[in-house]
Scaffold this motif. Structure first.
Motif, mmCIF file in Angstrom:
data_model
loop_
_atom_site.group_PDB
_atom_site.id
_atom_site.type_symbol
_atom_site.label_atom_id
_atom_site.label_comp_id
_atom_site.label_asym_id
_atom_site.label_seq_id
_atom_site.Cartn_x
_atom_site.Cartn_y
_atom_site.Cartn_z
ATOM 1 N N GLU A 1 -24.369 -0.077 -19.330
ATOM 2 C CA GLU A 1 -25.560 0.116 -18.490
ATOM 3 C C GLU A 1 -26.249 1.412 -18.896
ATOM 4 O O GLU A 1 -25.659 2.499 -18.841
ATOM 5 N N MET A 2 -27.505 1.311 -19.324
ATOM 6 C CA MET A 2 -28.256 2.472 -19.797
ATOM 7 C C MET A 2 -29.035 3.104 -18.643
ATOM 8 O O MET A 2 -29.627 2.404 -17.800
ATOM 9 N N LYS A 3 -29.068 4.420 -18.609
ATOM 10 C CA LYS A 3 -29.764 5.167 -17.558
ATOM 11 C C LYS A 3 -31.075 5.783 -18.054
ATOM 12 O O LYS A 3 -31.807 6.393 -17.274
ATOM 13 N N LYS A 4 -31.336 5.629 -19.362
ATOM 14 C CA LYS A 4 -32.587 6.154 -19.905
ATOM 15 C C LYS A 4 -32.987 5.330 -21.121
ATOM 16 O O LYS A 4 -32.179 4.580 -21.675
ATOM 17 N N GLU A 5 -34.235 5.483 -21.535
ATOM 18 C CA GLU A 5 -34.744 4.782 -22.707
ATOM 19 C C GLU A 5 -33.990 5.243 -23.961
ATOM 20 O O GLU A 5 -33.472 6.360 -24.020
ATOM 21 N N TRP A 6 -33.914 4.361 -24.970
ATOM 22 C CA TRP A 6 -33.281 4.734 -26.225
ATOM 23 C C TRP A 6 -34.104 4.159 -27.380
ATOM 24 O O TRP A 6 -34.799 3.165 -27.200
#
Length: 280
Positions: free
Chosen positions: A272-277
């Protein structure tokens, strides 16, 4: 505890085991285990048949009395040792090293194991259950003592020094003619094998004589469904073959717990990503 003479009443003992309900495990050859379940028998063997040539170190010693006055000459310490039949279990919760040492899986083109003869099955029980399994060997007229003991891993020099100290101590070589002493002699092993974290299940004869010839194997009756707590198959097998093994085990009469070993199951993690990449 007072030392118990080998020739005395049969006893059941645990040595160097802190918790009798701690789980121990063993990797049996698959076919041998199926036979054990089907026939309700467990085979224990003389330690001299094991691969390590330094098993039972006391049996490898000579007593040298040439420096005494009067001179006493030499005598093998083995003359004081009752026969023992044993089986190796382990406190190791499981490792790839032990799995590969005692189980062979080579998948063929059809994804089946081509080396079934050397395939292993992982079996668990407890020290309490091992001792309970010897109930029929513990009554009047029983010709063995039953001991389950944890192995002490030592340097070579420490093992030999222990034997020297005992033979020159209060009880002399006669220490090994006690139940505790005979068990101790089989619970000292080289550090080279420490990864095994071994627990030994032993039947100790009540006489030191090798006459009549002592058999290399003793077979004891067991109830597999009471003794074995869980079974798992080699995790490198394909699922369809694991299912076949379980069907064979059930057909042999095992009604207990079969656990799927997932140590070789592939995994895919979803993060689960918490910021853009950035894109790759």
């Amino acid at each position: 505890m007072d030392l118990l003479p080998i020739s005395g009443d049969p006893h059941r003992l645990a040595a160097r085991i802190a918790d009798l309900d701690q789980e121990v495990r063993r990797i049996f050859p698959l076919q041998r285990f199926l036979d054990a379940v089907r026939e309700g028998e467990l085979a224990l063997v003389r330690p001299r048949l094991w691969d390590d040539p330094r098993e039972d170190p006391a049996s490898l010693c000579m007593l040298d009395g040439r420096g005494l006055s009067p001179v006493k000459g030499q005598r093998q310490l083995a003359d004081y040792l009752a026969p023992v039949w044993a089986q190796c279990w382990s406190l190791n919760p499981g490792s790839d090293t032990l799995l590969r040492a005692y189980s062979r899986v080579r998948l063929g083109d059809d994804r089946r194991n081509t080396d079934r003869d050397n395939e292993g099955v992982i079996v668990t029980t407890t020290v309490r259950h091992l001792l309970a399994a010897t109930e029929a060997w513990h009554g009047d007229g029983a010709d063995v003592h039953a001991v389950v003991g944890g192995v002490d891993y030592l340097d070579d020099g420490e093992i030999w020094q222990r034997i020297v100290n005992i033979c020159n101590g209060e009880h002399g070589p006669g220490f090994f003619q006690t139940v505790q002493g005979r068990a101790e002699a089989l619970l000292w092993k080289r550090r080279y094998f420490a990864h095994e974290q071994e627990v030994r299940f032993m039947l100790i004869g009540r006489a030191c004589s090798e006459e009549p010839p002592v058999p290399d194997v003793r077979v004891m009756r067991i109830d597999p469904n009471s003794l074995f707590r869980s079974i798992s198959f080699d995790p490198r097998l394909q699922p369809f073959e694991t299912n076949e093994r379980e069907a064979e085990l059930r057909a042999a009469g095992y009604e207990g717990n079969v656990v799927r070993d997932l140590n070789y199951q592939g995994m895919l993690g979803l993060l689960e990503m918490k910021k853009e990449w950035p894109d790759p």
